[in-house]
Design a protein around this motif. Structure first.
Motif, mmCIF file in Angstrom:
data_model
loop_
_atom_site.group_PDB
_atom_site.id
_atom_site.type_symbol
_atom_site.label_atom_id
_atom_site.label_comp_id
_atom_site.label_asym_id
_atom_site.label_seq_id
_atom_site.Cartn_x
_atom_site.Cartn_y
_atom_site.Cartn_z
ATOM 1 N N ASN A 1 110.742 -20.074 -22.117
ATOM 2 C CA ASN A 1 110.109 -20.216 -20.809
ATOM 3 C C ASN A 1 109.797 -18.915 -20.075
ATOM 4 O O ASN A 1 108.796 -18.828 -19.375
ATOM 5 N N ASN B 1 106.266 -17.310 -20.245
ATOM 6 C CA ASN B 1 105.215 -18.051 -19.544
ATOM 7 C C ASN B 1 105.366 -17.992 -18.028
ATOM 8 O O ASN B 1 104.501 -18.486 -17.300
ATOM 9 N N GLN B 2 106.485 -17.412 -17.574
ATOM 10 C CA GLN B 2 106.735 -17.322 -16.137
ATOM 11 C C GLN B 2 106.519 -15.904 -15.605
ATOM 12 O O GLN B 2 106.951 -15.567 -14.507
#
Length: 330
Positions: free
Chosen positions: A85, A88-89
């Protein structure tokens, strides 16, 4: 009829020690347990050993049982989450890789908890007690015992410790499906700190020496909520404890998505408070909040927080001032 097990929570502090003495006066068998958080002083563990010998000398048995929290599985899940994650952050790849490298169990419960959380506990999010003490004792001691018999758990809580405990009760009952009844017993509820120390001394029982060295709290060393006086005493007497916290800060900030982590509250010092007022959150895109070393230096200042308190330092060096917050001078 199934007998009831009496289990006393030990922290290494004065109140749990007084609970032990009350249980010894009662004269019936009991167990005493402690959670090793990984953030205690060696002096506290030496005290726990003395207390354990004290218990064995009076009732026999194995002394104080030690339990430790394990965050291996949770750190593994955090590691997978970061890999899946964070890119993508908007977290830079170099920071993602640094976090993945650091997200490995160290074997120290306190540090592993903070690596998993990506932050240190705070006054508003005091999850250290929940995961390092309550959960560890519940899973490894209380729940297995409750499968076979009822339990009375002795806890050293006093109403005059804080506003939050002003209405605490001597007894509380908890029932869980499939388990025997658990009752929490807080026998010191009406006591003062003076009562505790007087009683313990009258019983010729061990007292943690850290109380004579300026500490108000001895369960963690230091505590995230340590007072300015406690931090000053620790930094002067036990600088290695501040060095350890600073090392942990450098590790935990790598496990933080924001790239920031301070052991003491970010607004502890005047500089940190000014940053907080300005809306600065610290971390990757902001200036860093004061670390443990800076907080320790601030603890040596006068009330303004700007100048070294040379008078206090001189008195400390000469040991001419009682350091104990309870009047227990060395």
């Amino acid at each position: 009829m199934t007998s009831t097990a009496h289990i006393i929570n030990i922290s290494g502090g004065k109140d749990s020690g007084a609970c032990v003495e009350l249980a010894l006066l009662r004269g019936n068998p009991f167990r005493s347990v402690i959670a090793d958080t990984g953030n205690e002083s060696e002096i506290t563990w030496e005290h726990v050993d003395r207390l354990s010998d004290h218990i064995r000398a009076r009732i026999g048995g194995d002394g104080i049982e030690v339990y430790r929290a394990d965050f291996t599985d949770r750190i593994a899940r955090k590691r997978k989450f970061v890999a899946d994650n964070w890119p993508n952050q908007g977290v830079p790849e170099s920071d993602v890789q640094a976090a993945l490298e650091i997200l490995q169990p160290t074997g120290n419960p306190f540090l592993d908890l903070c690596i998993w959380k990506g932050r240190f506990p705070s006054r508003r999010a005091q999850f250290c007690t929940e995961f390092l003490k309550y959960e560890a004792i519940w899973q490894q001691c209380l729940m297995p015992t409750l499968q076979n018999q009822p339990v009375i758990q002795w806890i050293g809580v006093r109403r005059d410790e804080s506003v939050a405990r002003a209405n605490a009760q001597s007894w509380r009952t908890m029932r869980s499906t499939g388990l025997h009844q658990l009752r929490y017993f807080q026998p010191l509820i009406h006591w003062t700190a003076d009562n505790v120390f007087s009683f313990t001394r009258a019983r010729n029982a061990p007292i943690n020496p850290l109380y004579m060295k300026g500490m108000k709290r001895v369960g963690c060393f230091p505590c995230i909520n340590a007072s300015k006086n406690e931090i000053e005493q620790i930094s002067r007497r036990y600088p290695e404890a501040i060095e350890r916290i600073a090392t942990w800060e450098s590790i935990v900030k790598k496990a933080s998505k924001r790239g920031a982590a301070t052991f003491f509250a970010s607004k502890t010092t005047p500089r940190g408070a000014a940053m907080a007022r300005a809306g600065i959150k610290g971390g990757r895109n902001d200036a860093d909040f004061p670390d443990a070393f800076e907080v320790a230096e601030w603890a040596k200042t006068d009330r303004t927080g700007r100048h070294r308190d040379w008078i206090l330092e001189a008195e400390r060096e000469d040991e001419g001032l009682c350091a104990s917050q309870y009047g227990l001078c060395e």
